[in-house]
Design an enzyme around this catalytic site. Structure first.
Site, PDB file in Angstrom:
ATOM      1  N   GLY A  46       1.071  -1.267   0.004  1.00 49.33           N
ATOM      2  CA  GLY A  46      -0.034  -0.200  -0.019  1.00 49.33           C
ATOM      3  C   GLY A  46       0.431   1.027  -0.058  1.00 49.33           C
ATOM      4  O   GLY A  46       0.609   2.228  -0.547  1.00 49.33           O
ATOM      5  N   CYS A  47       1.711   0.850   0.497  1.00 54.93           N
ATOM      6  CA  CYS A  47       2.695   2.233   0.866  1.00 54.93           C
ATOM      7  C   CYS A  47       3.391   2.785  -0.226  1.00 54.93           C
ATOM      8  O   CYS A  47       3.988   3.603  -1.086  1.00 54.93           O
ATOM      9  CB  CYS A  47       3.521   2.613   2.152  1.00 54.93           C
ATOM     10  N   THR A  48       3.994   1.831  -0.991  1.00 51.29           N
ATOM     11  CA  THR A  48       4.487   1.583  -2.366  1.00 51.29           C
ATOM     12  C   THR A  48       3.913   1.979  -2.793  1.00 51.29           C
ATOM     13  O   THR A  48       4.033   3.019  -4.408  1.00 51.29           O
ATOM     14  CB  THR A  48       5.226   0.409  -3.028  1.00 51.29           C
ATOM     15  N   ALA A  51       3.032   6.125  -2.800  1.00 48.80           N
ATOM     16  CA  ALA A  51       4.076   6.801  -2.724  1.00 48.80           C
ATOM     17  C   ALA A  51       4.889   6.949  -4.350  1.00 48.80           C
ATOM     18  O   ALA A  51       5.389   7.856  -5.154  1.00 48.80           O
ATOM     19  CB  ALA A  51       5.886   6.462  -2.055  1.00 48.80           C
TER      20      ALA A  51
END
Length: 155
Positions: A46-48, A51
């Site tokens: 999710g963070c990838t 970003a």
């Protein structure tokens, strides 16, 4: 639970190390609008996605006068690995002490798979040129969030 920010609040000052262990401060962006987004951990799906979405839209946001800073509890070495692996252009800073995360209301109790846990609350705060909060979004989804922010900001 840390206090959530509201439009009109003064954005808490911070100085944190980036992926190259250089200090990045909110004050160094004075006179520009800054999107400060908080995410749980580098190198996670999710963070990838989030970003990469910010990186893909960085030019449009910069043209509209916005700088973007991503904040997580990660150390600079992990941020550097994340940046290189995903070819990220967004500024990433680490807050291992979680003081800045808490000051922005982005650390506290949250629901994760039906359980209450303490951790990073995926959040985005838009800081105006005057250092005041213009928008504060909490418990956001990683997917589609950048597009929503851009719509809300008219970018």
């Amino acid at each position: 639970m840390s206090e959530r920010l509201k439009p009109g609040d003064t954005a808490p000052a911070f100085t944190l190390p980036d992926a190259d262990d250089n200090e990045v401060s909110l004050a160094s962006h004075q006179g520009r609008k800054v999107i400060v987004y908080f995410y749980p951990a580098a190198l996670t799906p999710g963070c990838t996605k989030q970003a990469c979405d910010f990186t893909d839209n960085l030019e449009a946001l910069a043209s509209a006068g916005y700088d973007v800073i991503g904040v997580s509890p990660d150390k600079p070495e992990k941020l550097a690995t994340f940046r290189e692996k995903e070819d990220l252009k967004v500024t990433l800073v680490g807050d291992p002490s979680k003081e800045t995360l808490a000051a922005y209301g982005a650390f506290g109790e949250k629901k994760l798979y039906g359980k209450t846990v303490t951790g990073v609350i995926r959040s985005t705060v838009v800081v105006g040129e005057d250092g005041r909060v213009e928008h504060a979004f909490y418990n956001v989804k990683a997917t589609g969030h950048v597009a929503k922010i851009m719509r809300d900001l008219g970018v």
